[in-house]
Enzyme design. Structure first.
Site, short mmCIF file in Angstrom:
data_model
loop_
_atom_site.label_atom_id
_atom_site.label_comp_id
_atom_site.label_asym_id
_atom_site.label_seq_id
_atom_site.Cartn_x
_atom_site.Cartn_y
_atom_site.Cartn_z
N TYR A 1 66.74 -6.35 -12.61
CA TYR A 1 65.92 -5.14 -12.44
C TYR A 1 66.02 -4.20 -13.64
CZ TYR A 1 64.82 -6.58 -7.71
OH TYR A 1 64.35 -7.29 -6.64
N ASN B 1 59.19 -11.53 -10.19
CA ASN B 1 58.32 -10.61 -10.94
C ASN B 1 59.13 -9.72 -11.89
OD1 ASN B 1 59.06 -9.61 -8.25
ND2 ASN B 1 58.11 -7.70 -8.91
N HIS C 1 54.34 -6.25 -0.11
CA HIS C 1 53.85 -7.44 -0.81
C HIS C 1 52.93 -8.26 0.07
CE1 HIS C 1 56.53 -6.25 -3.92
NE2 HIS C 1 57.61 -6.46 -3.20
FE LIG Z 1 60.24 -9.36 -6.49
#
Ligand SMILES: [Fe+2]
Ligand SMILES: *[C@@H]1O[C@H](CO)[C@@H](O)[C@H](O)[C@H]1NC(C)=O
Ligand SMILES: *[C@@H]1O[C@H](CO)[C@@H](O)[C@H](O)[C@H]1NC(C)=O
Ligand SMILES: *[C@@H]1O[C@H](CO)[C@@H](O)[C@H](O)[C@H]1NC(C)=O
Ligand SMILES: *[C@@H]1O[C@H](CO)[C@@H](O)[C@H](O)[C@H]1NC(C)=O
Ligand SMILES: *[C@@H]1O[C@H](CO)[C@@H](O)[C@H](O)[C@H]1NC(C)=O
Length: 459
Positions: A194, A228, A323
């Site tokens: 992250y 992602n 999501h």
């Molecule tokens: Fe993710």
């Protein structure tokens, strides 16, 4: 659009007739609500090892298709130093050596340390190896055990971790996994550091993350899936090459499975065949990933590796209001293959919570027939979302109501899971929430192998 959660009245009546299992569970567990914050830079877990140019961020992953190879990676901060790994089967006799390569990269105004990757091959199966890096300067020693040779009844235990990050909760998840001493390798479903949540994707947070997890991943292979947060696409600061930090720092044995990209590949490990997919690379028809996967399924020999496991980042079946539908287009492309090839289980992350599905498929729809709801299907995988590693973005708590029939259990708590293969027919799966003692299982299921013992698990 195919909507998996839009249970129309007719679909509901139809499903009530065919559904064999009891309704899904939305856990009543009440947790203390606290903000999830990253551990500060001076935390113990980020400490730099002593000694000039001492290797740090040491991590290993499988280095070939069968499990007799290991990729050892580490970073030296001040100068390249040696890319050699010394190794052997006795602590004081590291008599073999392998030479790796060193790389660096820049990201905006960040310059990486010297990143070493060294593949060791032709190891003996099921053998304890000791290894040493930082030769000639400030050497450090570690060890790992190779997996058993692939075979149908070889017991093996995988840990499941996703969306880990580097918060205090991430540390609790990792500590909990370590306290649960059964895991022999981690299947990591994406979203590592992250770092991209920091200004300019501060890549120093890639370094801190790797120092934090070293205490596990230097000793057992973590099998990497790209999420992602690995994309690091930031044209606003001139960074236009997706996956740059991730691919420089983390290697995968993709060539061994005839893949052309480190982001999708397969491995055999003990009695499991593991296919790793990339939710953030092209997967439509004619794309490299599509063509690779199409040729991959026929290569799986369930007499050798009975357990067929798929890892991806973005879940196909997800009843949280986060999501929503992001995994839908890949589901439409690949779900028929998963059912035809009787995939046992799919692990995904991305949604920062836990969820386990029934065995369902949703492959009958052809635009005009209206069959757009998931149905019970004994050839279909169980879908598990394990994106609950504990990163700084916090928990996903908002769920769609009512709980869809395909959802067997869901809970917004941080944790990890264990997939414990006993033999070709049975595997015990357990999910551990961080608030419980290490031995406590909050959700569990006996998996029956879809190829060898395809009977309903609930019976
Ligand atoms: Fe993710
Ligand atoms: C990179 O740029 C940011 C923003 O201008 C600045 O705060 C930071 O100190 C810089 N880092 C380095 C390593 O130069
Ligand atoms: C992280 O967890 C380890 C092991 O449980 C502990 O020793 C360490 O102090 C923790 N660090 C932080 C910053 O919470
Ligand atoms: C599948 O694996 C079994 C067990 O290892 C082996 O005997 C068999 O020859 C393999 N089949 C193929 C088609 O390779
Ligand atoms: C939960 O998600 C739904 C659907 O996106 C939204 O309408 C609702 O406001 C959300 N509830 C909360 C408490 O955020
Ligand atoms: C496979 O493992 C299960 C669970 O441990 C056990 O009940 C079963 O008897 C085993 N099967 C064989 C053939 O050993």
């Amino acid at each position: 659009m195919v909507s998996r959660s839009a249970f129309g009245f007719i679909g509901f009546v139809f499903l009530s007739l065919v559904w064999v299992s009891h309704g899904g569970i939305t856990s009543e567990f009440v947790r203390k609500v606290e903000k999830t914050i990253d551990m500060p830079l001076d935390s113990d877990v980020f400490r730099v090892p002593h000694g000039y140019n001492a290797p740090q961020q040491v991590h290993i992953t499988q280095g070939d298709h069968e499990g007799a190879g290991v990729i050892v990676s580490w970073v030296t901060p001040s100068e390249p130093g040696s890319s050699v790994v010394l190794y052997g089967t006795a602590e004081n006799k590291r008599v073999f050596h392998a030479k790796g390569k060193v790389t660096t990269y820049r990201f905006f105004n960040y310059t990486s340390g010297f990143i070493h990757h060294c593949t060791i091959r032709h190891l003996k199966f099921d053998t304890l190896y000791f290894y040493e890096v930082g030769i000639g300067m400030s050497p450090r020693q570690f060890w790992f055990r190779t997996p058993p040779k692939p075979g149908p009844d070889v017991p093996y235990t995988f840990g499941l971790i996703g969306d880990l990050g580097q918060s205090y909760d991430s540390n609790t998840t990792l500590s909990h996994y370590e306290a649960n001493p059964k895991g022999q390798a981690v299947l990591f479903v994406g979203d590592l550091s992250y770092a991209d949540n920091y200004p300019n994707h501060d890549n120093a947070r890639w370094d801190t993350w790797a120092r934090f997890v070293e205490r596990s991943v230097a000793y057992q292979s973590w099998i990497w899936t790209a999420g992602n947060h690995e994309i690091d696409f930031a044209p606003e600061i001139g960074e236009t090459k997706p996956f740059k930090p991730f691919t420089h720092r983390y290697r995968t044995p993709y060539r061994a499975s005839d893949s052309t990209s480190p982001l999708w590949y397969s491995i055999k490990r003990a009695s499991a065949y593991i296919i790793v997919l990339s939710s953030y690379s092209a997967y439509g028809k004619y794309t490299p990933q599509f063509k690779w996967l199409e040729e991959e399924f026929p290569k799986v020999n369930r007499s050798e590796t009975p357990w067929l496991i798929v890892l991806m980042h973005s879940p196909w079946y997800n009843s949280y209001n986060y999501h929503y539908m992001e995994g839908e287009t890949m589901r439409v492309m690949y779900e028929p293959w998963f059912v035809q090839n009787k995939v046992d289980v799919v692990f995904a992350g991305h949604v920062h919570a836990y969820e386990r599905s029934e065995r369902v498929s949703n492959i009958a729809y052809n635009i005009v027939n209206g069959k757009c709801s998931p149905v019970s299907d004994e050839s279909a995988p169980v879908y598990i979302t394990i994106g609950d590693g504990g990163n700084l973005e916090g928990l996903a708590t908002n769920m769609s109501e009512p709980q869809p029939k395909y959802s067997a259990y869901r809970e917004a708590s941080f944790g990890h899971a264990i997939f414990d293969i006993k033999n070709r027919t049975h595997a015990y799966y357990g999910w551990h929430r961080n608030q419980d003692g290490a031995a406590v299982v909050a959700d569990s299921m006996w998996f029956y192998n879809r190829y060898w013992h395809s009977v309903p698990e609930s019976s």
